[in-house]
Design a protein around this motif. Structure first.
Motif, short mmCIF file in Angstrom:
data_model
loop_
_atom_site.label_atom_id
_atom_site.label_comp_id
_atom_site.label_asym_id
_atom_site.label_seq_id
_atom_site.Cartn_x
_atom_site.Cartn_y
_atom_site.Cartn_z
N LEU A 29 0.87 -1.17 0.00
CA LEU A 29 0.00 0.00 0.00
C LEU A 29 0.91 1.23 0.00
O LEU A 29 1.71 1.42 0.93
N VAL A 30 0.80 2.02 -1.04
CA VAL A 30 1.63 3.21 -1.17
C VAL A 30 0.85 4.40 -0.62
O VAL A 30 -0.25 4.70 -1.08
N VAL A 31 1.42 5.05 0.38
CA VAL A 31 0.75 6.14 1.09
C VAL A 31 1.42 7.47 0.75
O VAL A 31 2.65 7.55 0.71
N ASP A 32 0.61 8.49 0.52
CA ASP A 32 1.12 9.85 0.38
C ASP A 32 1.17 10.43 1.80
O ASP A 32 0.18 10.92 2.33
N LYS A 33 2.35 10.34 2.41
CA LYS A 33 2.49 10.71 3.81
C LYS A 33 2.32 12.22 4.00
O LYS A 33 2.97 13.01 3.31
N GLY A 62 4.97 12.80 0.99
CA GLY A 62 5.18 12.05 -0.24
C GLY A 62 5.19 10.55 -0.08
O GLY A 62 4.63 10.00 0.88
N ILE A 63 5.83 9.90 -1.03
CA ILE A 63 5.69 8.46 -1.21
C ILE A 63 6.35 7.66 -0.09
O ILE A 63 7.57 7.71 0.08
N LEU A 64 5.52 6.92 0.63
CA LEU A 64 6.00 5.96 1.63
C LEU A 64 5.34 4.63 1.29
O LEU A 64 4.12 4.48 1.46
N ALA A 65 6.12 3.71 0.80
CA ALA A 65 5.60 2.40 0.39
C ALA A 65 5.61 1.46 1.58
O ALA A 65 6.64 1.22 2.20
N VAL A 66 4.43 0.93 1.91
CA VAL A 66 4.26 0.04 3.07
C VAL A 66 4.02 -1.37 2.58
O VAL A 66 3.09 -1.63 1.80
N ALA A 67 4.87 -2.29 3.01
CA ALA A 67 4.76 -3.70 2.63
C ALA A 67 3.99 -4.47 3.69
O ALA A 67 4.15 -4.22 4.89
N LEU A 68 3.20 -5.42 3.25
CA LEU A 68 2.39 -6.24 4.14
C LEU A 68 2.67 -7.72 3.90
O LEU A 68 2.82 -8.15 2.76
N GLY A 69 2.73 -8.47 4.99
CA GLY A 69 2.88 -9.91 4.88
C GLY A 69 4.12 -10.33 4.13
O GLY A 69 5.24 -9.88 4.40
N GLU A 70 3.95 -11.21 3.13
CA GLU A 70 5.07 -11.73 2.36
C GLU A 70 5.82 -10.63 1.61
O GLU A 70 7.00 -10.77 1.30
N ALA A 71 5.13 -9.53 1.32
CA ALA A 71 5.79 -8.43 0.60
C ALA A 71 6.91 -7.80 1.42
O ALA A 71 7.80 -7.14 0.86
N THR A 72 6.91 -7.98 2.75
CA THR A 72 8.00 -7.43 3.56
C THR A 72 9.35 -8.04 3.18
O THR A 72 10.39 -7.45 3.43
N LYS A 73 9.32 -9.23 2.56
CA LYS A 73 10.56 -9.85 2.11
C LYS A 73 11.17 -9.12 0.92
O LYS A 73 12.34 -9.32 0.61
N PHE A 98 7.61 2.78 -7.19
CA PHE A 98 6.36 3.37 -6.72
C PHE A 98 6.33 4.88 -6.97
O PHE A 98 7.27 5.60 -6.62
N GLU A 99 5.22 5.36 -7.57
CA GLU A 99 5.09 6.75 -7.94
C GLU A 99 3.84 7.36 -7.31
O GLU A 99 3.03 6.67 -6.70
N GLU A 100 3.69 8.68 -7.48
CA GLU A 100 2.57 9.40 -6.87
C GLU A 100 1.23 8.85 -7.32
O GLU A 100 0.27 8.82 -6.55
N GLU A 101 1.14 8.42 -8.57
CA GLU A 101 -0.13 7.90 -9.08
C GLU A 101 -0.54 6.59 -8.40
O GLU A 101 -1.71 6.19 -8.45
N ASP A 102 0.41 5.91 -7.75
CA ASP A 102 0.11 4.67 -7.02
C ASP A 102 -0.42 4.94 -5.62
O ASP A 102 -0.91 4.02 -4.96
N ALA A 103 -0.29 6.18 -5.14
CA ALA A 103 -0.46 6.45 -3.71
C ALA A 103 -1.90 6.74 -3.32
O ALA A 103 -2.70 7.28 -4.10
N LEU A 143 -4.56 -2.32 -2.75
CA LEU A 143 -3.27 -3.01 -2.57
C LEU A 143 -2.63 -3.33 -3.91
O LEU A 143 -3.31 -3.79 -4.84
N LEU A 144 -1.33 -3.11 -4.01
CA LEU A 144 -0.55 -3.56 -5.14
C LEU A 144 0.03 -4.94 -4.80
O LEU A 144 0.27 -5.25 -3.64
N PRO A 145 0.25 -5.78 -5.81
CA PRO A 145 0.74 -7.13 -5.51
C PRO A 145 2.16 -7.12 -4.97
O PRO A 145 2.92 -6.17 -5.16
N LEU A 146 2.50 -8.20 -4.31
CA LEU A 146 3.86 -8.41 -3.80
C LEU A 146 4.90 -8.15 -4.88
O LEU A 146 5.94 -7.54 -4.65
N GLU A 147 4.58 -8.59 -6.11
CA GLU A 147 5.54 -8.51 -7.21
C GLU A 147 5.90 -7.07 -7.57
O GLU A 147 6.93 -6.82 -8.21
N ALA A 148 5.06 -6.10 -7.17
CA ALA A 148 5.36 -4.69 -7.46
C ALA A 148 6.68 -4.27 -6.84
O ALA A 148 7.39 -3.41 -7.39
#
Length: 301
Positions: free
Chosen positions: A14-18, A52-63, A208-213, A232-237
């Motif tokens: 989940l990409v957040v515009d902080k 601005g862009i703060l990308a937050v990883a969840l679950g398996e995406a933290t790897k 990750f860009e602003e349009e994702d947030a 949510l964006l996939p882990l693969e992102a």
């Protein structure tokens, strides 16, 4: 017996515009609560002053966080000339003043020294550890910790606006571990004055860009709803900037067990970090060697 984590077993980004005024940790905690997730982490700290862009990883995406943390990032920031602060930004106390103000031509002439591989001393108010303690903790106690210069790759640094004699706006693309506050401080010194950051925004972070947030207001409004899950964006992102190598079913099984697995194509160079996919899903990240991926991180199917 291991304690069972509370929350949902959910993976993705989940990409957040902080917004300004919040720590990166506070954003991660909010995202974890909003998605009722078991596990979350971010890919690159932003100071409370920054937006601005703060990308937050969840679950398996933290790897996959290290691959985003290591990627290039872009910042737009405003420098206030003529004042140095103890934090190198507007939240600190003014510790020195100068009447000198650089012209656009002088600024442009100074910028090449701040591009490419440079050595940078982190701000005293930073998370760098000194003998096991954070530099900011020592600074708050009145100490002046000696911080060693560290290498930083600056892909680009450009002057984009000069609204008045006291301020200049820059855009910088840099690698991991850079402090924009230190650039403002050092650039001021190079120009025969002082400088500190008054505004800072991360425009993009790796893939990750602003349009994702999602905005902070949207995050609060959609908390614990299917609509937020859909953002949510996939882990693969988080692996988008690494070569993708497709594998066979047998190769996927071997990789998931932590063993080298055969890949079908070789878009990676020998010894390069890449990721293997099976039916569009990430299986593992590792080192490519002669038709095989040697895994360092394995994802649950």
């Amino acid at each position: 017996m291991a304690r069972r984590r509370k929350g949902r077993d959910i993976s993705g980004w989940l990409v957040v515009d902080k917004p300004a005024g919040l720590t990166s940790t506070a954003v991660v905690n909010k995202v974890r609560w909003a998605l009722q997730a078991q596990k979350a982490g971010h890919a690159g700290t932003l100071d409370p002053l920054a937006t601005g862009i703060l990308a937050v990883a969840l679950g398996e995406a933290t790897k996959t966080v290290p691959y985003v943390t290591d990627a290039l990032k872009c910042y737009r920031f405003t420098v206030r000339w003529g004042e140095a602060t103890n934090t190198d930004d507007a939240e600190g106390e003014v510790i020195a003043r100068s009447d000198e103000r650089p012209t656009a031509e002088e600024i442009e002439a100074a910028l090449p020294a701040f591009r490419g591989e440079i050595m940078q001393v982190p701000p005293q108010f930073s998370a760098v550890k000194i003998d096991g303690e954070r530099a900011y903790a020592l600074a708050r106690e009145g100490e002046s910790p000696e911080l060693a210069a560290r290498p930083l790759w600056v892909e680009s640094l450009e002057l984009v606006d000069q609204p008045d004699a006291d301020h200049a706006v820059f855009e910088m693309v840099c690698g991991k571990g850079g402090y924009v506050r230190a650039v403002a401080r050092d650039l001021g010194e190079a120009l025969g004055t002082h400088g500190h950051v008054t505004a800072l925004r991360r425009l993009w972070s790796g893939p990750f860009e602003e349009e994702d947030a999602i905005s902070w207001e949207e995050l609060e409004a959609l908390a614990q709803s299917p609509e937020l899950d859909a953002r949510l964006l996939p882990l693969e992102a988080g692996l988008a900037e690494l070569p993708e190598l497709r594998c066979t079913a047998e190769g996927a099984a071997r990789l998931r067990n932590g063993n080298p697995g055969m890949v079908l194509n070789a878009d990676a160079e020998y010894g390069e970090t890449a990721w293997a996919s099976w039916q569009g899903r990430a299986v593992a990240v590792g080192t490519y060697r002669a038709g095989e991926l040697h895994p360092t991180r394995v994802f649950r199917g």
